[in-house]
Scaffold this active site. Structure first.
Site, mmCIF file in Angstrom:
data_model
loop_
_atom_site.group_PDB
_atom_site.id
_atom_site.type_symbol
_atom_site.label_atom_id
_atom_site.label_comp_id
_atom_site.label_asym_id
_atom_site.label_seq_id
_atom_site.Cartn_x
_atom_site.Cartn_y
_atom_site.Cartn_z
ATOM 1 N N ILE B 70 0.811 -1.426 0.333
ATOM 2 C CA ILE B 70 0.436 -0.015 -0.384
ATOM 3 C C ILE B 70 1.261 1.467 0.115
ATOM 4 C CG2 ILE B 70 -1.757 1.252 1.022
ATOM 5 C CD1 ILE B 70 -2.784 -1.652 0.316
ATOM 6 N N CYS B 129 7.651 -0.981 7.966
ATOM 7 C CA CYS B 129 7.148 -1.616 6.803
ATOM 8 C C CYS B 129 7.958 -1.514 6.096
ATOM 9 C CB CYS B 129 6.447 -0.166 7.337
ATOM 10 S SG CYS B 129 5.548 -0.603 4.926
ATOM 11 N N ASN B 191 5.218 -7.456 12.143
ATOM 12 C CA ASN B 191 5.179 -6.342 10.827
ATOM 13 C C ASN B 191 5.275 -7.490 9.446
ATOM 14 O OD1 ASN B 191 4.783 -4.854 8.569
ATOM 15 N ND2 ASN B 191 4.788 -3.225 10.031
ATOM 16 N N THR B 192 4.648 -7.521 8.424
ATOM 17 C CA THR B 192 4.714 -8.187 6.724
ATOM 18 C C THR B 192 5.860 -8.933 6.900
ATOM 19 O OG1 THR B 192 4.772 -6.444 5.588
ATOM 20 C CG2 THR B 192 2.478 -7.784 6.729
HETATM 21 C C1 LIG Z 1 -3.145 -4.120 3.550
HETATM 22 C C2 LIG Z 1 -2.374 -4.192 4.716
HETATM 23 C C3 LIG Z 1 -1.907 -2.541 5.142
HETATM 24 C C4 LIG Z 1 -1.280 -2.631 6.835
HETATM 25 N N1 LIG Z 1 -0.950 -1.093 6.693
HETATM 26 C C5 LIG Z 1 0.284 -1.062 7.920
HETATM 27 C C6 LIG Z 1 0.609 0.001 8.571
HETATM 28 O O1 LIG Z 1 0.049 1.794 7.597
HETATM 29 N N2 LIG Z 1 1.077 0.006 9.682
HETATM 30 C C7 LIG Z 1 1.436 -1.043 10.283
HETATM 31 O O2 LIG Z 1 2.212 -1.090 11.045
HETATM 32 N N3 LIG Z 1 1.449 -2.376 10.011
HETATM 33 C C8 LIG Z 1 0.589 -2.379 8.601
HETATM 34 N N4 LIG Z 1 0.146 -3.600 7.943
HETATM 35 C C9 LIG Z 1 0.816 -4.759 8.817
HETATM 36 C C10 LIG Z 1 -1.135 -6.074 10.075
HETATM 37 O O3 LIG Z 1 -0.734 -4.802 10.428
HETATM 38 C C11 LIG Z 1 0.274 -6.772 10.416
HETATM 39 O O4 LIG Z 1 1.963 -6.949 11.178
HETATM 40 C C12 LIG Z 1 0.723 -7.808 8.934
HETATM 41 O O5 LIG Z 1 -0.209 -7.680 8.807
HETATM 42 C C13 LIG Z 1 1.017 -9.134 10.383
HETATM 43 O O6 LIG Z 1 -0.399 -9.440 10.561
HETATM 44 P P1 LIG Z 1 -1.650 -10.381 9.527
HETATM 45 O O7 LIG Z 1 -1.060 -11.903 9.601
HETATM 46 O O8 LIG Z 1 -3.024 -10.647 10.866
HETATM 47 O O9 LIG Z 1 -2.347 -9.262 8.627
HETATM 48 C C14 LIG Z 1 -1.462 -4.120 6.808
HETATM 49 C C15 LIG Z 1 -0.779 -5.128 5.995
HETATM 50 C C16 LIG Z 1 -1.464 -5.349 5.443
HETATM 51 C C17 LIG Z 1 -2.038 -6.103 4.976
#
Ligand SMILES: Cc1cc2nc3c(=O)[nH]c(=O)nc-3n(C[C@H](O)[C@H](O)[C@H](O)COP(=O)(O)O)c2cc1C
Ligand SMILES: Cc1cc2nc3c(=O)[nH]c(=O)nc-3n(C[C@H](O)[C@H](O)[C@H](O)COP(=O)(O)OP(=O)(O)OC[C@H]3O[C@@H](n4cnc5c(N)ncnc54)[C@H](O)[C@@H]3O)c2cc1C
Ligand code: FES
Lengths: 261, 301
Positions: B70, B129, B191-192
């Protein structure tokens, strides 16, 4: 009705052209579904998690069923195509803004659909006729002579066909059909592949017309939360405060003048 | 039965929150879930000024998960405070504001602006990020840079500070220790994970940004492992996330050492996931004869 994810029932499904499926779904979401809105369909296979956005093609008279017409494009749609009457189907809806029907009131209207952008034109043509007595000029472009939905569309307006291989109607795309048939209108509502929408945007600008176009983008949430599905906008968007609008929520239908495609 | 947890002096009615960026500011999903029932709502990353984010395609599905790039599109702190924070005022849930920036000064500006906001329970600092070219991730991949930014933020922050850690490092415990040493009140992870998908028909990258962050069930075992490792390395509380879909997943994270958990990508798949997890945790506790959720935190050593 608020947006919901529901387990609905497949009422019936048939194949209507090579790789094109026609499914009726029994669901309360049909109650206030509008032309140009869409639903998202969730595959049952847990390896394919994200919901697949599919346009609402038609709503039945009693507003108890939604019709979708879709092309098998990959894993998700392949799964859906195997569903039969009585099967569960997980859907999220109803999503998006839909076409502004009142903008067509008293006007000569082009409805333009290309390929898998044709389905939403059906409910649109139907409602324009029903609510505003508008007989649309419906211009549709196909790959070949498999002119799915053309008969349904003919109930609500005059249908002009183009095919890429020239096997029916004008050879080429919807713009060729307009030219060949010497058609004109005051306003355009369209859905189809990006090159077609770009051509329509140009055509509308050149002829000083308003064109409402329905856009596609990869989606995750479908409800405006993830910011995955944006389109560049001419003005700063009211929600994002940058030049990006969310197609799933602010769209998928935009005034072509307002988006940069 | 007690499902209340305490993190850095903040009481959460239950350990279930939303992961930043997957839940907007709660507005969109308030049509599906009663936000009052959530332990907390973690908002989309917000910077000092509006960010346009990356070109599309920004998301791509992968096996059991998804990639996103994003690029932290956000409307900037002014709009965020006027609109999003104002919206959340009406709800009885802890609001955690996720903060992003390109320089330390950017972060500090946002943190300072939020100092007077009376409905912000905690700040979550996104130094991890993977989708933003400048700054950001660098703070989260070098222990000394993380120490520096954490201590500078702690000096001006009025709310407890959560440092959100990146999994894209050799040893995540080093990062957690640096955050703790610099005064962080809590760490959140993961985070991802940086990934890539190639569209073999168009012979191009699935994402315009080429790389994106992997999330969803596919990453859960990596996340559980990292939560466990960090729990052994630091004494500050941990908010765990990464692929959580069900109450069973949430309990795994809690047993590994998380005081609370966040649901991210699975909101997209099941908009009711958070509430189902709140209820499922209670069902699990009943079935297991657990009276206090705190007895489960880090119970697996
Ligand atoms: C579409 C999307 C947008 C995200 N935006 C942010 C963000 O703005 N700030 C942040 O710290 N993490 C962001 N993340 C990471 C998530 O908060 C989370 O740490 C990560 O997706 C792992 O968790 P999940 O597997 O349950 O999605 C984003 C993840 C996704 C999928
Ligand atoms: C608002 C909207 C309305 C649509 N209406 C229709 C319709 O009425 N009929 C129809 O046949 N198709 C329609 N599409 C396209 C349809 O969403 C895709 O063909 C479908 O998602 C493909 O899924 P798959 O699992 O078969 O393909 P895969 O390639 O396996 O899908 C992988 C991922 O990419 C996404 N994806 C793939 N192609 C597209 C695409 N063109 N647009 C958006 N996402 C895509 C999928 O949703 C999934 O997340 C519409 C798209 C949008 C955005
Ligand atoms: S798909 Fe998430 S904002 Fe449109």
């Amino acid at each position: 009705m608020a947006k919901q994810k529901v387990i609905a029932k497949v009422a019936r499904q048939e194949q209507i052209a090579a790789g094109i499926f026609d499914m009726w779904i029994e669901t309360a979401l049909a109650q206030d579904a509008k032309p140009g809105q869409f639903i998202s369909v969730y595959p049952k296979d847990k390896s394919t998690l994200l919901p697949r956005p599919i346009s609402i093609c038609e709503v039945n008279e009693d507003k108890t069923m939604l019709r979708i017409v879709y092309r098998v494009a990959g894993k998700g749609t392949a799964e859906f195509s195997a569903y039969t009457a009585g099967d569960d189907i997980a859907i999220l809806g109803t999503l998006g803004n839909g076409f502004p029907l009142d903008a067509a009131k008293g006007k000569r209207v082009f409805l333009m659909g290309g390929g898998i952008g044709i389905p939403p034109m059906l409910e649109l043509a139907k409602q324009l006729k029903k609510q505003y007595d508008v007989e649309s000029r419906i211009v549709v472009g196909y790959r070949d002579n498999q002119t799915f939905l053309a008969d349904d569309l003919a109930k609500y307006g005059s249908v002009y066909i183009a095919s890429e291989d020239g096997s029916v109607g004008s050879k080429g795309n919807v713009m060729n059909a307009i030219e060949e048939n010497n058609l004109s209108a005051d306003i355009i509502m369209a859905c189809g592949p990006m090159p077609m929408l770009r051509a329509i945007k140009q055509y509308a600008e050149a002829n000083n017309m308003t064109a409402y176009i329905s856009l596609e983008e990869r989606m995750a949430c479908g409800v405006g939360a993830c910011l995955g599905c944006v389109v560049k906008t001419k003005e700063v968007d009211h929600h994002s405060h940058v030049h990006n609008a969310r197609i799933c929520t602010d769209g998928p239908v935009y005034d072509a003048k307002e988006v940069e495609i | 039965m007690n499902t209340t947890v305490n993190i850095a002096g903040v009481t959460f009615k239950n350990p279930v929150m939303t992961a930043s960026g997957t839940f907007g500011s709660g507005m969109e999903y308030s049509e599906f879930v009663d936000l009052n029932r959530l332990g907390g709502v973690v908002t989309k990353g917000v910077a000092n000024v509006p960010w346009p984010g990356n070109p599309t395609p920004r998301v791509a599905e992968t096996y059991g998960g998804m990639l996103n790039a994003i690029g932290l599109q956000n409307p900037g702190i002014d709009v965020f405070m006027e609109r999003d924070l104002a919206f959340l005022k009406d709800y009885d849930t802890n609001v955690i504001v996720n903060v992003c920036g390109k320089s330390v000064e950017d972060y500090l500006e946002v943190v300072e602006r939020l100092a007077d906001a009376n409905n912000v329970a905690m700040l979550e600092i996104n130094v991890s990020c993977p989708n933003v070219k400048e700054g950001a991730i660098a703070f989260g991949q070098k222990a000394d840079a993380l120490f520096d930014i954490t201590s500078r933020i702690k000096k001006v922050a009025k709310q407890p500070v959560i440092m959100k850690l990146s999994p894209n490092v050799t040893d995540i415990t080093e990062m957690a220790k640096a955050a703790e040493a610099a005064g962080a009140d809590c760490v959140s992870l993961i985070n991802t994970i940086t990934g890539m998908k190639i569209d073999i028909n168009r012979k191009t990258f699935a994402l315009a940004n080429k790389t994106g962050g992997l999330s969803g069930p596919a990453i859960k075992p990596v996340a559980v492992r990292m939560v466990y490792q960090v729990a052994q390395a630091v004494n500050i509380p941990i908010i765990g996330m990464g692929g959580i879909a069900t109450a069973e997943d949430a309990i795994e994270f809690i047993l590994a050492g998380a005081s609370a958990i966040s649901v991210g990508a699975m909101n997209f798949v099941n908009p009711y996931a958070t509430i189902e997890i709140v209820e499922g945790i209670e069902t699990y506790m009943k079935a297991q004869g657990v009276d206090d959720i705190n007895d489960l935190i880090g119970a697996v050593k």
